[in-house]
Design a protein around this motif. Structure first.
Motif, mmCIF file in Angstrom:
data_model
loop_
_atom_site.group_PDB
_atom_site.id
_atom_site.type_symbol
_atom_site.label_atom_id
_atom_site.label_comp_id
_atom_site.label_asym_id
_atom_site.label_seq_id
_atom_site.Cartn_x
_atom_site.Cartn_y
_atom_site.Cartn_z
ATOM 1 N N LEU A 1 0.755 -1.067 -0.157
ATOM 2 C CA LEU A 1 0.079 -0.077 0.084
ATOM 3 C C LEU A 1 0.827 1.264 -0.005
ATOM 4 O O LEU A 1 0.393 2.233 -0.540
ATOM 5 N N SER A 2 2.098 1.275 0.835
ATOM 6 C CA SER A 2 2.788 2.514 0.631
ATOM 7 C C SER A 2 3.349 2.685 -0.775
ATOM 8 O O SER A 2 3.447 3.820 -1.209
ATOM 9 N N LEU A 3 3.761 1.562 -1.467
ATOM 10 C CA LEU A 3 4.122 1.769 -2.860
ATOM 11 C C LEU A 3 3.070 2.368 -3.803
ATOM 12 O O LEU A 3 2.906 3.122 -4.635
ATOM 13 N N LEU A 4 1.870 1.411 -3.597
ATOM 14 C CA LEU A 4 0.800 1.985 -4.572
ATOM 15 C C LEU A 4 0.139 3.229 -4.306
ATOM 16 O O LEU A 4 -0.119 3.987 -5.180
ATOM 17 N N THR A 5 0.447 3.836 -3.140
ATOM 18 C CA THR A 5 -0.138 5.128 -2.786
ATOM 19 C C THR A 5 1.136 6.103 -2.956
ATOM 20 O O THR A 5 0.648 7.371 -2.405
#
Length: 252
Positions: free
Chosen positions: A68-72
């Motif tokens: 989620l950190s990467l995708l956001t």
């Protein structure tokens, strides 16, 4: 779902910084897809409030949080705790025969954060928020968390002030305050359904805010100045009504 997406956009347009979702498996969409959708629709930061550590292996929670950190593009914060009251029954209902005791759940949080830091590597830091109450949990949060929220109910203001002072003696994480009761309304998933708002107000509990936006803004500012809370969380049902509060206090 279209209605939900419209609501998310209105929350973003009202000036809020972050949208958080609880961890209630099989009663709502899973946190990962929900938060990735919010981040794609808006510029909001997103987070879990909070992952229940015994529901998943540490590596799986860490992998989802890192993803989620990467995708956001770094707009995700991982909230995590040992589980809400009644988590033992929920785990048994879901087929987990061995329910880990609280000390093992804290160890699982430590392991989750360790694995998240390994996945993030030197160039990424996914913020971690911890929900805590007891001294062992507070000590762990002082070591590994960026944000800390105390698990509160009807504790009076003086007791919360003491908790904040004691935590400040061992850690410098940002202090967050979850406010499940606005006026006479109890936010779903943020407090027990049998919560008595009048009793909590009579106890001078910090888990309550007045439903008048001007009075709420004044009380939030007081809690900032006197206790050090700088991160406030309340239910989405009040997001539009409290937009003037956000406008007045944002950036202070």
């Amino acid at each position: 779902m279209p209605t939900w997406r419209d609501r998310v956009r209105r929350i973003a347009d009202s000036g809020y910084s972050t949208l958080l979702v609880p961890d209630f498996p099989q009663t709502q969409p899973a946190p990962g897809p929900m938060l990735a959708t919010v981040a794609a629709l808006t510029d909001l930061r997103v987070g879990t409030w909070v992952y229940a550590s015994p529901l998943r292996p540490a590596w799986l929670t860490a992998w989802e949080a890192h993803s989620l950190s990467l995708l956001t593009d770094g707009r995700f914060e991982m909230g995590i705790g040992t589980g809400r009251p009644g988590i033992e029954d929920e785990l048994r209902d879901k087929g987990q025969p061995a329910v880990p005791p609280p000390n093992e759940r804290l160890a699982q949080i430590r392991e989750t954060v360790r694995r998240l830091r390994d996945l993030d590597g030197p160039d990424r830091h996914t913020p971690v928020a911890m929900a805590v109450y007891g001294p062992k949990a507070r000590a762990l949060a002082a070591e590994v968390a960026d944000t800390v929220t105390f698990v509160l109910g009807d504790q009076p203001r003086g007791e919360v002030e003491r908790l904040a002072r004691e935590f400040r003696a061992i850690g410098d994480a940002e202090l967050a305050l979850a406010v499940p009761v606005i006026g006479d309304t109890v936010a779903p998933h943020m407090a027990p359904p049998d919560t008595d708002p009048a009793a909590w107000r009579a106890a001078d509990a910090l888990t309550v805010l007045p439903d008048d936006p001007a009075a709420a803004a004044e009380e939030i500012q007081r809690r900032r100045e006197e206790i050090g809370f700088s991160y406030f969380v309340f239910g989405a049902d009040f997001a539009e009504r409290f937009a003037p509060v956000v406008a007045e206090l944002s950036g202070r």
